[in-house]
Scaffold this active site. Structure first.
Site, PDB file in Angstrom:
ATOM      1  CG  ASP A 112      -2.081   0.903   1.165  1.00  0.00           C
ATOM      2  OD1 ASP A 112      -3.212   0.387   1.152  1.00  0.00           O
ATOM      3  OD2 ASP A 112      -1.906   2.145   1.077  1.00  0.00           O
ATOM      4  CB  CYS A 161     -20.215  -0.244  -2.652  1.00  0.00           C
ATOM      5  SG  CYS A 161     -18.760  -0.883  -1.834  1.00  0.00           S
ATOM      6  CD  GLU A 207     -17.496  -1.524   3.792  1.00  0.00           C
ATOM      7  OE1 GLU A 207     -17.491  -1.116   4.957  1.00  0.00           O
ATOM      8  OE2 GLU A 207     -17.312  -0.795   2.806  1.00  0.00           O
TER       9      GLU A 207
HETATM   10  C1  UGA Z   1     -22.399  -3.728  -1.662  1.00  0.00           C
HETATM   11  C2  UGA Z   1     -22.905  -5.006  -2.364  1.00  0.00           C
HETATM   12  O1  UGA Z   1     -23.981  -5.594  -1.606  1.00  0.00           O
HETATM   13  C3  UGA Z   1     -21.774  -6.017  -2.539  1.00  0.00           C
HETATM   14  O2  UGA Z   1     -22.241  -7.136  -3.284  1.00  0.00           O
HETATM   15  C4  UGA Z   1     -20.609  -5.327  -3.284  1.00  0.00           C
HETATM   16  O3  UGA Z   1     -19.519  -6.205  -3.457  1.00  0.00           O
HETATM   17  C5  UGA Z   1     -20.160  -4.109  -2.493  1.00  0.00           C
HETATM   18  O4  UGA Z   1     -21.261  -3.206  -2.358  1.00  0.00           O
HETATM   19  C6  UGA Z   1     -19.025  -3.451  -3.242  1.00  0.00           C
HETATM   20  O5  UGA Z   1     -19.257  -2.952  -4.341  1.00  0.00           O
HETATM   21  O6  UGA Z   1     -17.884  -3.516  -2.774  1.00  0.00           O
HETATM   22  P1  UGA Z   1     -21.958  -3.020   0.881  1.00  0.00           P
HETATM   23  O7  UGA Z   1     -21.718  -1.641   0.357  1.00  0.00           O
HETATM   24  O8  UGA Z   1     -21.009  -3.600   1.855  1.00  0.00           O
HETATM   25  O9  UGA Z   1     -22.043  -4.069  -0.327  1.00  0.00           O
HETATM   26  O10 UGA Z   1     -23.367  -2.962   1.608  1.00  0.00           O
HETATM   27  P2  UGA Z   1     -24.824  -3.587   1.411  1.00  0.00           P
HETATM   28  O11 UGA Z   1     -25.050  -4.674   2.370  1.00  0.00           O
HETATM   29  O12 UGA Z   1     -25.086  -3.901  -0.004  1.00  0.00           O
HETATM   30  O13 UGA Z   1     -25.725  -2.338   1.874  1.00  0.00           O
HETATM   31  C7  UGA Z   1     -25.628  -1.089   1.204  1.00  0.00           C
HETATM   32  C8  UGA Z   1     -26.551  -0.067   1.820  1.00  0.00           C
HETATM   33  O14 UGA Z   1     -27.900  -0.357   1.505  1.00  0.00           O
HETATM   34  C9  UGA Z   1     -26.492   0.030   3.353  1.00  0.00           C
HETATM   35  O15 UGA Z   1     -26.505   1.398   3.701  1.00  0.00           O
HETATM   36  C10 UGA Z   1     -27.752  -0.652   3.816  1.00  0.00           C
HETATM   37  O16 UGA Z   1     -28.210  -0.174   5.053  1.00  0.00           O
HETATM   38  C11 UGA Z   1     -28.700  -0.299   2.679  1.00  0.00           C
HETATM   39  N1  UGA Z   1     -29.815  -1.253   2.501  1.00  0.00           N
HETATM   40  C12 UGA Z   1     -29.549  -2.544   2.180  1.00  0.00           C
HETATM   41  C13 UGA Z   1     -31.119  -0.807   2.616  1.00  0.00           C
HETATM   42  O17 UGA Z   1     -31.392   0.376   2.897  1.00  0.00           O
HETATM   43  N2  UGA Z   1     -32.135  -1.685   2.418  1.00  0.00           N
HETATM   44  C14 UGA Z   1     -31.905  -2.993   2.094  1.00  0.00           C
HETATM   45  O18 UGA Z   1     -32.893  -3.753   1.912  1.00  0.00           O
HETATM   46  C15 UGA Z   1     -30.577  -3.426   1.985  1.00  0.00           C
END
Ligand code: UGA
Length: 449
Positions: free
Chosen positions: A30, A279, A156
């Site tokens: 890094d 993301c 995450e």
């Molecule tokens: C997301 C994707 O789910 C992963 O598959 C991807 O690899 C990753 O981005 C990336 O591009 O690196 P992540 O950002 O860790 O993962 O989080 P998520 O679990 O997808 O949640 C994203 C946001 O959506 C959070 O703020 C969560 O609270 C919100 N969310 C999620 C909702 O408001 N409603 C839902 O039903 C689900």
């Protein structure tokens, strides 16, 4: 195979740690030498479930090492994973300068043929530019570079589990040998030849992730198309919630029934404060920008983004309505991270809410199981509490901004006795409106009567 990982953020560290745990020899590097020093001293710079445990065991087995010398890492490996950040520029376009820097460094430092694998989320056609940059900056025509795209689908908070139990592994390549090398790299995962750190070796049965070989352009597109679709789904559920509020229906009942249709699926239909993190918001923007750059108007995605931005306003409107005057009120913000099980606060809805509350003169008491230290750097003026009950003491309102399990378990009878006023404004629909009202709370949430 000898692998190196450039970029020790959450994607790079999880990738490096899991591949080392699966038996490969991994060198991580890094440009942030402090981060490398911390890793070398046995520290872990981010909070991610199971990560510190596997970094420790891979280190003890001599499978992982860290160096601030990028050239050393590049020379030590056959395949290089690029896991650097691609943050959004002002106009939403992805900033690819870190990828460009890696390309120049790899071209300059390589001492033999290398497979260069894009793991960072990048817009389609980045692979073409990467191939061009590697050729342009190479100092020895005899050294050949092959480029592949291997997008990550790690969430995450469950990234380690996702890595060992993928639903698909996408490898975008231009020549079959690169696909073979990537199949070799992922063989322990595909054939489940690892001791699972999440399930202690007894993983629940389930389909094995399929390795899909595509072109590089398709692989790059798959990543953006997947994230954007999920973001679209969340915004859709949020508009349904708004509709439920006007019509007098219950969004939980509606989305549950919708989700039972396998063509729709029940995940990512949870209404509330909307999506945050590093993301979805940036990938949606970058995808809209990419589409526009090739003459495609991605209207539905623009609408999803707009709906998401409006969630904060919809929430603060609920706060204002319930509190009447915000100035001088003491509010307890439950949850700072953009979602549960992470300390990541990037583009976290909670921070936007706090910004508005502070602007209106509220006294903010905040709690979060993991994200307090990171938030302190942004908002040093807040009152922070490790214990949610301490945050709730004398509060005029409890504002639930993150869906942590710890908050689902709060004893509201006890909390109600501590608060100045029994008012909960739930941005994540964590509680049953009936139970909260039975405890004497004024309870507001999204899309439920
Ligand atoms: C997301 C994707 O789910 C992963 O598959 C991807 O690899 C990753 O981005 C990336 O591009 O690196 P992540 O950002 O860790 O993962 O989080 P998520 O679990 O997808 O949640 C994203 C946001 O959506 C959070 O703020 C969560 O609270 C919100 N969310 C999620 C909702 O408001 N409603 C839902 O039903 C689900």
């Amino acid at each position: 195979m000898r692998l190196s990982v450039i970029g020790c953020g959450y994607v790079g560290l999880v990738t490096g740690a899991c591949l080392a745990e699966a038996g490969h020899q991994v060198v991580c590097t890094d440009i942030d030498s402090e981060r490398i020093a911390k890793l070398n001293a046995g520290g872990v710079p981010i909070y991610e479930l199971h990560l510190s445990q596997i970094l420790k065991s891979a280190r003890a087995a001599g499978k992982i090492s860290y160096t601030a010398n990028g050239g050393e890492a590049i020379r030590a490996s056959d395949a290089i994973f690029i896991c650097v950040g691609t943050p959004p520029k002002e106009n939403g376009e992805a900033d690819l300068s870190a990828i460009d820097h890696c390309a120049r460094q790899i071209a300059a430092e390589a001492n033999g043929p290398k497979l260069v694998i894009e793991k960072s989320t990048v817009p389609a056609r980045t692979g073409i530019e990467l191939t061009r940059a590697l050729a342009a900056y190479g100092r020895n025509d005899q050294i050949k570079f092959r480029v592949a795209s291997n997008p990550e689908f790690l969430r995450e908070g469950t990234a380690v589990e996702d890595f060992f139990h993928p639903d698909r592994i996408v490898v975008g390549v231009e020549d079959p040998s690169a696909a073979e090398d990537l199949r070799e790299i992922y063989r322990p995962i595909i054939e489940r030849r690892f001791t699972c750190p999440v399930h202690n070796g007894t993983c629940p049965p389930g389909p094995r992730g399929e390795l899909l070989v595509t072109t590089i352009n398709s692989a790059e597109l798959i990543k953006h198309a997947s994230n954007s679709f999920l973001a679209l789904k969340i915004s859709y559920a949020n508009v349904i919630a708004d509709l439920c509020e006007r019509i007098g229906a219950d969004v939980e009942e509606v989305t549950r029934a919708m989700g039972l249709d396998p063509r729709i699926g029940g995940q990512f239909l949870k209404a509330g404060l909307g999506f945050g993190g590093f993301c979805f918001p940036k990938d949606v923007q970058a995808f809209i920008h990419l589409a526009a750059s090739v003459g495609v108007d991605f209207d539905i995605l623009k609408a999803a983004e707009r709906v998401n931005k409006e969630r904060i306003g919809r929430y603060t409107e609920k706060i204002r309505k319930a509190l009447w005057v915000v100035k001088g009120k003491r509010v307890a913000v439950l949850g700072l991270a953009f979602k549960a099980n992470t300390d990541d606060i990037r583009f976290a809805p909670a921070l936007e809410v706090i910004r508005e509350l502070l602007a209106e003169g509220a006294e903010v008491h905040a709690t979060d199981p993991e994200a307090i230290p990171r938030t302190q750097a942004v908002f040093p003026q807040l009152h922070y509490h490790d214990d949610p009950y301490a945050a709730l003491k004398h509060a005029d309102a409890a504002l639930v901004c993150t869906e942590w399990d710890a908050f689902k378990k709060i004893d509201w009878e006890r909390a109600g006795k501590l608060m100045a006023r029994k008012l909960v404004i739930d941005g994540r629909n964590l509680y049953s409106p009936e139970s909260m009202r039975a405890l004497g709370f004024q309870y507001h949430c999204f899309g439920r009567p």
